[in-house]
Design a protein around this motif. Structure first.
Motif, short mmCIF file in Angstrom:
data_model
loop_
_atom_site.label_atom_id
_atom_site.label_comp_id
_atom_site.label_asym_id
_atom_site.label_seq_id
_atom_site.Cartn_x
_atom_site.Cartn_y
_atom_site.Cartn_z
N ARG A 23 0.82 -1.21 0.00
CA ARG A 23 0.00 0.00 0.00
C ARG A 23 0.85 1.26 0.00
O ARG A 23 0.52 2.24 -0.66
N THR A 24 1.96 1.25 0.73
CA THR A 24 2.84 2.41 0.75
C THR A 24 3.49 2.62 -0.61
O THR A 24 3.59 3.75 -1.10
N ALA A 25 3.93 1.54 -1.23
CA ALA A 25 4.54 1.64 -2.56
C ALA A 25 3.53 2.14 -3.59
O ALA A 25 3.85 3.02 -4.41
N VAL A 26 2.32 1.62 -3.55
CA VAL A 26 1.29 2.07 -4.49
C VAL A 26 0.93 3.53 -4.23
O VAL A 26 0.69 4.30 -5.17
N ALA A 27 0.89 3.94 -2.96
CA ALA A 27 0.59 5.33 -2.63
C ALA A 27 1.67 6.26 -3.20
O ALA A 27 1.35 7.32 -3.75
N ASP A 81 -6.55 -2.43 5.74
CA ASP A 81 -5.32 -2.16 6.49
C ASP A 81 -4.37 -1.30 5.67
O ASP A 81 -4.04 -1.61 4.53
N GLY A 82 -3.95 -0.20 6.25
CA GLY A 82 -2.95 0.65 5.62
C GLY A 82 -3.48 1.70 4.67
O GLY A 82 -2.69 2.46 4.10
N ILE A 83 -4.78 1.78 4.45
CA ILE A 83 -5.32 2.76 3.50
C ILE A 83 -5.09 4.18 4.02
O ILE A 83 -4.61 5.04 3.29
N LEU A 84 -5.41 4.44 5.27
CA LEU A 84 -5.25 5.79 5.80
C LEU A 84 -3.77 6.14 5.99
O LEU A 84 -3.41 7.31 5.85
#
Length: 104
Positions: A23-27, A81-84
Motif C-alpha cells: 500500500r505504501t509503494a502504491v501510494a 489495512d494501511g489505506i489511511l
C-alpha cells in the motif's frame, strides 16, 4: 482437537507488513503519477481512492478469496489495512511532483 484454528503470530505480522509495504509503494507511485498528470483538488483524492481499490482487488486476487482465512485473521484486513496510512505518502509525492513538473 476441538476445531480451534491456530495462527502463527510471526506469520500474521509478516503478512500485515507485506500489505502495508504494498500500500505504501502504491501510494508513492500513484501520488507521483497524480502529480505528473497535474491532478488537483478532489480529482487527486479520487485518483488515490481508485488506486487503493485497485490495490485491494489485486491483493485479493493474489491471496485468492477462498484462502484469505489461511493468511489473515479477518478478510477486511486485506481491503482496509494501511489505506489511511498511505494518504500521507500519497499527498507527499503528489504535491512534490506536481510542484516539480507544473510549478517550477
Amino acid at each position: 482437537m476441538s476445531g480451534k484454528v491456530v495462527y502463527n503470530e510471526a506469520a500474521v505480522r509478516g503478512n500485515a507488513a507485506t500489505i502495508e509495504f504494498c500500500r505504501t509503494a502504491v501510494a508513492a507511485i500513484s501520488g507521483g503519477a497524480a502529480g505528473i498528470l497535474g491532478l488537483t483538488g478532489l480529482y487527486g483524492f479520487f485518483f488515490y481512492l481508485l488506486a487503493s481499490l485497485a490495490t485491494s482487488l489485486i491483493l485479493l486476487v493474489h491471496v485468492q478469496p477462498n484462502n484469505v482465512s489461511r493468511y489473515f485473521l479477518h478478510k477486511q484486513s486485506v481491503f482496509f489495512d494501511g489505506i489511511l496510512g498511505g494518504v500521507s505518502t500519497y499527498v507527499l509525492f503528489w504535491t512534490f511532483l506536481y510542484g516539480m513538473v507544473h510549478v517550477h
